[in-house]
Design an enzyme around this catalytic site. Sequence first.
Site, PDB file in Angstrom:
ATOM      1  N   TYR A 112      -3.462  -0.313   9.934  1.00  0.00           N
ATOM      2  CA  TYR A 112      -3.282  -0.646   8.510  1.00  0.00           C
ATOM      3  C   TYR A 112      -1.878  -0.266   8.047  1.00  0.00           C
ATOM      4  CZ  TYR A 112      -4.569  -0.779   3.520  1.00  0.00           C
ATOM      5  OH  TYR A 112      -4.650  -1.064   2.166  1.00  0.00           O
TER       6      TYR A 112
ATOM      7  N   SER B 139       0.853  -1.198   0.000  1.00  0.00           N
ATOM      8  CA  SER B 139       0.000   0.000   0.000  1.00  0.00           C
ATOM      9  C   SER B 139       0.883   1.241   0.000  1.00  0.00           C
ATOM     10  CB  SER B 139      -0.871  -0.001   1.264  1.00  0.00           C
ATOM     11  OG  SER B 139      -1.424   1.276   1.514  1.00  0.00           O
TER      12      SER B 139
END
Length: 264
Positions: free
Chosen positions: A157, A144
């Site tokens: 996250y 990510s």
Amino acid sequence: MNPFDLTGKVALVTGGAHSIGFSLGLGLARAGATVCFNCSNPSSLHRGLEGYKVAGIKAHGYIADVSDEDAVGAMVARIKAEVGPIDILVNNAGIINRQPMLTLPAADFRRVIDVDLVAPFLTAKAVLPDMIERGHGKIINICSLMSELGRETVSAYAAAKGGLKMLTKNICAEYGGANIQCNGIGPGYIATHQTAPLRERQADGSRHPFDQFIIAKTPAGRWGQPEDLIGPTVFLASPASDFVNGQILFVDGGILAYIGKQPQ
Ligand code: GCO
């Protein structure tokens, strides 16, 4: 010889029943691979299998919690028996919990780490023995922008995706000598159900402030689409990338390279 041809290869895409995982499964299948995917419940399994069928692809679907080591081992063994040993693993399954860390319960933090970081470790650990024995393998971890950057409300996250970047490099370090290539894909901001809250139209019909922010920060001037991730994934799954290892390939429209649109 087409270096991007995946004919004869067996691919497992975790979380491949919908969204980005489904798009990646389609792309790998269209490059010649036999696609297997996991999901968490019967309705997702049915939806995923139907989706592949409509696209003319016979996929193999399995219900398994990828954060459960026994479930992962059983799924990999079933795939080996029913389809064949896995040549390509795409660790795509992931969750996010957006809230300030001060209100984030430790159990919720741990759950994000379990799914987004421990699960890729468990699944890679399950497929590596056969890959090593057969002398080749491709592991692709869906990282990510948050593997590189922080932002408010995504502490769990970002911690998981940062760890996934380093797990990618570590698998490269440990198994590159066995002809295993482990790389990551770093999606930018992609228009999916997971990012839908960040793009919701405001009551007055205007764009969500975060939507406007991302558009201003992305040279491409748009959100990515799941389809934008297919080519890079096929590349990292194919012989074309046999000397690429431990890299994170950011597919982000240039956002990581850009300080942001200067004031007009
Ligand atoms: C967020 C988004 C991001 C994207 C993607 C960026 O809340 O900031 O969900 O995390 O989903 O991971 O690479």
